[in-house]
Scaffold this motif. Structure first.
Motif, PDB file in Angstrom:
ATOM      1  N   LYS A   1      29.795  -3.596  -0.840  1.00 18.97           N
ATOM      2  CA  LYS A   1      31.157  -3.356  -1.339  1.00 18.97           C
ATOM      3  C   LYS A   1      31.130  -2.418  -2.548  1.00 18.97           C
ATOM      4  O   LYS A   1      31.942  -1.493  -2.639  1.00 18.97           O
ATOM      5  CB  LYS A   1      31.813  -4.680  -1.719  1.00 18.97           C
ATOM      6  N   GLN A   2      30.209  -2.650  -3.483  1.00 23.11           N
ATOM      7  CA  GLN A   2      30.131  -1.796  -4.670  1.00 23.11           C
ATOM      8  C   GLN A   2      29.756  -0.355  -4.298  1.00 23.11           C
ATOM      9  O   GLN A   2      30.278   0.594  -4.878  1.00 23.11           O
ATOM     10  CB  GLN A   2      29.147  -2.366  -5.692  1.00 23.11           C
ATOM     11  N   ILE A   3      28.876  -0.204  -3.327  1.00 21.55           N
ATOM     12  CA  ILE A   3      28.508   1.142  -2.869  1.00 21.55           C
ATOM     13  C   ILE A   3      29.704   1.802  -2.192  1.00 21.55           C
ATOM     14  O   ILE A   3      30.031   2.964  -2.465  1.00 21.55           O
ATOM     15  CB  ILE A   3      27.281   1.085  -1.932  1.00 21.55           C
ATOM     16  N   ARG A   4      30.386   1.042  -1.322  1.00 22.36           N
ATOM     17  CA  ARG A   4      31.565   1.577  -0.639  1.00 22.36           C
ATOM     18  C   ARG A   4      32.640   1.993  -1.638  1.00 22.36           C
ATOM     19  O   ARG A   4      33.201   3.097  -1.552  1.00 22.36           O
ATOM     20  CB  ARG A   4      32.136   0.539   0.336  1.00 22.36           C
ATOM     21  N   LEU A   5      32.903   1.134  -2.625  1.00 20.83           N
ATOM     22  CA  LEU A   5      33.923   1.471  -3.629  1.00 20.83           C
ATOM     23  C   LEU A   5      33.530   2.721  -4.416  1.00 20.83           C
ATOM     24  O   LEU A   5      34.372   3.558  -4.722  1.00 20.83           O
ATOM     25  CB  LEU A   5      34.151   0.283  -4.568  1.00 20.83           C
ATOM     26  N   GLY A   6      32.255   2.844  -4.738  1.00 22.22           N
ATOM     27  CA  GLY A   6      31.783   4.044  -5.425  1.00 22.22           C
ATOM     28  C   GLY A   6      31.990   5.291  -4.598  1.00 22.22           C
ATOM     29  O   GLY A   6      32.414   6.335  -5.114  1.00 22.22           O
ATOM     30  N   LEU A   7      31.695   5.194  -3.313  1.00 22.65           N
ATOM     31  CA  LEU A   7      31.917   6.335  -2.416  1.00 22.65           C
ATOM     32  C   LEU A   7      33.403   6.688  -2.356  1.00 22.65           C
ATOM     33  O   LEU A   7      33.772   7.863  -2.386  1.00 22.65           O
ATOM     34  CB  LEU A   7      31.381   6.017  -1.016  1.00 22.65           C
ATOM     35  N   GLU A   8      34.238   5.666  -2.271  1.00 23.24           N
ATOM     36  CA  GLU A   8      35.684   5.906  -2.226  1.00 23.24           C
ATOM     37  C   GLU A   8      36.188   6.536  -3.518  1.00 23.24           C
ATOM     38  O   GLU A   8      37.133   7.321  -3.503  1.00 23.24           O
ATOM     39  CB  GLU A   8      36.430   4.598  -1.944  1.00 23.24           C
TER      40      GLU A   8
ATOM     41  N   TYR B   1      22.910   3.639  -8.493  1.00 17.90           N
ATOM     42  CA  TYR B   1      22.903   2.184  -8.358  1.00 17.90           C
ATOM     43  C   TYR B   1      22.747   1.641  -6.935  1.00 17.90           C
ATOM     44  O   TYR B   1      22.600   0.430  -6.754  1.00 17.90           O
ATOM     45  CB  TYR B   1      24.149   1.574  -9.006  1.00 17.90           C
ATOM     46  N   ALA B   2      22.757   2.484  -5.944  1.00 21.39           N
ATOM     47  CA  ALA B   2      22.646   2.022  -4.556  1.00 21.39           C
ATOM     48  C   ALA B   2      21.195   1.668  -4.228  1.00 21.39           C
ATOM     49  O   ALA B   2      20.539   2.325  -3.424  1.00 21.39           O
ATOM     50  CB  ALA B   2      23.196   3.068  -3.594  1.00 21.39           C
ATOM     51  N   ARG B   3      20.734   0.627  -4.913  1.00 13.41           N
ATOM     52  CA  ARG B   3      19.358   0.168  -4.736  1.00 13.41           C
ATOM     53  C   ARG B   3      19.364  -1.351  -4.615  1.00 13.41           C
ATOM     54  O   ARG B   3      20.010  -2.040  -5.425  1.00 13.41           O
ATOM     55  CB  ARG B   3      18.493   0.605  -5.922  1.00 13.41           C
TER      56      ARG B   3
ATOM     57  N   TYR C   1      21.585  -6.423  -8.561  1.00 13.36           N
ATOM     58  CA  TYR C   1      22.578  -7.387  -8.094  1.00 13.36           C
ATOM     59  C   TYR C   1      23.920  -6.675  -8.034  1.00 13.36           C
ATOM     60  O   TYR C   1      24.122  -5.665  -8.718  1.00 13.36           O
ATOM     61  CB  TYR C   1      22.678  -8.580  -9.046  1.00 13.36           C
ATOM     62  N   TRP C   2      24.844  -7.223  -7.261  1.00 17.03           N
ATOM     63  CA  TRP C   2      26.139  -6.561  -7.129  1.00 17.03           C
ATOM     64  C   TRP C   2      26.864  -6.469  -8.471  1.00 17.03           C
ATOM     65  O   TRP C   2      27.600  -5.511  -8.722  1.00 17.03           O
ATOM     66  CB  TRP C   2      27.005  -7.238  -6.063  1.00 17.03           C
ATOM     67  N   THR C   3      26.647  -7.454  -9.352  1.00 20.51           N
ATOM     68  CA  THR C   3      27.302  -7.429 -10.657  1.00 20.51           C
ATOM     69  C   THR C   3      26.764  -6.286 -11.523  1.00 20.51           C
ATOM     70  O   THR C   3      27.517  -5.688 -12.299  1.00 20.51           O
ATOM     71  CB  THR C   3      27.126  -8.778 -11.372  1.00 20.51           C
TER      72      THR C   3
ATOM     73  N   PHE D   1      18.190  -4.869 -17.471  1.00 23.85           N
ATOM     74  CA  PHE D   1      19.422  -5.352 -18.078  1.00 23.85           C
ATOM     75  C   PHE D   1      20.190  -6.192 -17.064  1.00 23.85           C
ATOM     76  O   PHE D   1      20.395  -5.768 -15.937  1.00 23.85           O
ATOM     77  CB  PHE D   1      20.320  -4.189 -18.515  1.00 23.85           C
ATOM     78  N   VAL D   2      20.638  -7.380 -17.485  1.00 22.90           N
ATOM     79  CA  VAL D   2      21.516  -8.169 -16.619  1.00 22.90           C
ATOM     80  C   VAL D   2      22.917  -7.588 -16.712  1.00 22.90           C
ATOM     81  O   VAL D   2      23.225  -6.797 -17.611  1.00 22.90           O
ATOM     82  CB  VAL D   2      21.490  -9.680 -16.978  1.00 22.90           C
ATOM     83  N   ALA D   3      23.784  -7.989 -15.811  1.00 25.38           N
ATOM     84  CA  ALA D   3      25.125  -7.403 -15.729  1.00 25.38           C
ATOM     85  C   ALA D   3      25.911  -7.534 -17.034  1.00 25.38           C
ATOM     86  O   ALA D   3      26.589  -6.589 -17.451  1.00 25.38           O
ATOM     87  CB  ALA D   3      25.902  -8.028 -14.580  1.00 25.38           C
ATOM     88  N   ASN D   4      25.834  -8.686 -17.697  1.00 23.03           N
ATOM     89  CA  ASN D   4      26.596  -8.863 -18.942  1.00 23.03           C
ATOM     90  C   ASN D   4      26.066  -7.981 -20.062  1.00 23.03           C
ATOM     91  O   ASN D   4      26.831  -7.541 -20.923  1.00 23.03           O
ATOM     92  CB  ASN D   4      26.604 -10.333 -19.367  1.00 23.03           C
ATOM     93  N   GLN D   5      24.776  -7.713 -20.076  1.00 24.27           N
ATOM     94  CA  GLN D   5      24.230  -6.758 -21.045  1.00 24.27           C
ATOM     95  C   GLN D   5      24.754  -5.360 -20.730  1.00 24.27           C
ATOM     96  O   GLN D   5      25.156  -4.614 -21.626  1.00 24.27           O
ATOM     97  CB  GLN D   5      22.700  -6.764 -21.007  1.00 24.27           C
ATOM     98  N   MET D   6      24.733  -5.009 -19.442  1.00 21.99           N
ATOM     99  CA  MET D   6      25.258  -3.708 -19.024  1.00 21.99           C
ATOM    100  C   MET D   6      26.712  -3.555 -19.445  1.00 21.99           C
ATOM    101  O   MET D   6      27.131  -2.483 -19.904  1.00 21.99           O
ATOM    102  CB  MET D   6      25.141  -3.550 -17.509  1.00 21.99           C
ATOM    103  N   SER D   7      27.473  -4.621 -19.313  1.00 19.35           N
ATOM    104  CA  SER D   7      28.891  -4.588 -19.680  1.00 19.35           C
ATOM    105  C   SER D   7      29.061  -4.293 -21.168  1.00 19.35           C
ATOM    106  O   SER D   7      29.894  -3.456 -21.554  1.00 19.35           O
ATOM    107  CB  SER D   7      29.548  -5.923 -19.331  1.00 19.35           C
ATOM    108  N   GLU D   8      28.270  -4.953 -22.012  1.00 21.31           N
ATOM    109  CA  GLU D   8      28.365  -4.714 -23.458  1.00 21.31           C
ATOM    110  C   GLU D   8      27.990  -3.274 -23.810  1.00 21.31           C
ATOM    111  O   GLU D   8      28.635  -2.639 -24.651  1.00 21.31           O
ATOM    112  CB  GLU D   8      27.481  -5.694 -24.230  1.00 21.31           C
ATOM    113  N   ILE D   9      26.965  -2.764 -23.165  1.00 21.80           N
ATOM    114  CA  ILE D   9      26.558  -1.376 -23.418  1.00 21.80           C
ATOM    115  C   ILE D   9      27.653  -0.415 -22.946  1.00 21.80           C
ATOM    116  O   ILE D   9      28.020   0.532 -23.641  1.00 21.80           O
ATOM    117  CB  ILE D   9      25.198  -1.062 -22.753  1.00 21.80           C
ATOM    118  N   ARG D  10      28.188  -0.699 -21.760  1.00 23.10           N
ATOM    119  CA  ARG D  10      29.259   0.154 -21.212  1.00 23.10           C
ATOM    120  C   ARG D  10      30.459   0.172 -22.149  1.00 23.10           C
ATOM    121  O   ARG D  10      31.013   1.236 -22.459  1.00 23.10           O
ATOM    122  CB  ARG D  10      29.673  -0.336 -19.829  1.00 23.10           C
ATOM    123  N   TRP D  11      30.881  -1.003 -22.638  1.00 25.35           N
ATOM    124  CA  TRP D  11      32.033  -1.058 -23.555  1.00 25.35           C
ATOM    125  C   TRP D  11      31.752  -0.261 -24.816  1.00 25.35           C
ATOM    126  O   TRP D  11      32.625   0.444 -25.331  1.00 25.35           O
ATOM    127  CB  TRP D  11      32.398  -2.507 -23.896  1.00 25.35           C
TER     128      TRP D  11
END
Length: 190
Positions: A50-57, A65-67, A71-73, A96-106
């Motif tokens: 789903k995440q790959i499909r949404l990225g393509l869209e 990230y298509a690896r 994890y999907w998060t 990096f876990v997803a929540n770490q990625m989120s903090e870096i992204r923000w």
């Protein structure tokens, strides 16, 4: 689905051992006109597809990230970063876990100096406290240390934001509740 898409879908459903959720993502990709070959692998779970499909869209570079090791998060955080045009290569790493990625992204989205906390050794809650300190323009160098847990970081940040001299409780061996008590006493004397 048009006749051609239906034919492709049926061939895939027959040839591969995809579950219902994976087939749904393949079907959605065909309907939305994306190149499903990017996620046409049993190595990807439904939510990863789903995440790959949404990225393509959305027209983002899914190669970052298509690896299957993500994890999907994690994929979600990378996709959101790409969508918001931030430098995802800083955090598009499986360490990096997803929540770490989120903090870096923000932090990147807010144009903060994320070098203070974009380190896998900090947990997401510590990263959050450092990010909030950067947002409120306090000197995070005082508490951006692994020795402090996130609750201690919060008490130090609260003190700095109030303009207090935090040195009386700037010690990792002091529990956060005691730090809070010291901070409140310092504030009441101000």
């Amino acid at each position: 689905m048009n006749e051609e898409q239906e034919k492709i879908y049926n061939e895939i459903a027959f040839e591969y051992n995809f579950n219902e959720g994976q087939l749904y993502q393949i079907r959605s990709g065909l309907i939305n006109g994306v190149d499903i070959s990017s996620y046409l692998s049993s190595d990807f779970k439904e939510e990863q597809m789903k995440q790959i499909r949404l990225g393509l869209e959305q027209g983002v570079d899914i190669s970052l990230y298509a690896r299957p090791e993500f994890y999907w998060t994690q994929m979600l955080q990378i996709r959101l970063g790409l969508k918001n045009k931030v430098e995802v290569s800083i955090y598009a790493k499986s360490e990096f876990v997803a929540n770490q990625m989120s903090e870096i992204r923000w932090g990147l989205q807010k144009d903060l100096d994320i070098s203070w906390y974009a380190k896998p050794d900090f947990n997401p809650a510590q990263m959050f406290q450092i990010r909030l300190g950067l947002e409120s323009k306090v000197d995070v160098s005082i508490y951006a240390q692994l020795d402090f847990n996130y609750s201690q970081m919060q008490e130090i940040r609260f003190g700095l934001e109030k303009g207090l001299d935090v040195s009386p409780y700037l010690n990792p061996s002091i529990g956060w509740k005691e730090m809070q008590s010291i901070r409140k006493k310092l504030w009441s004397k101000k």
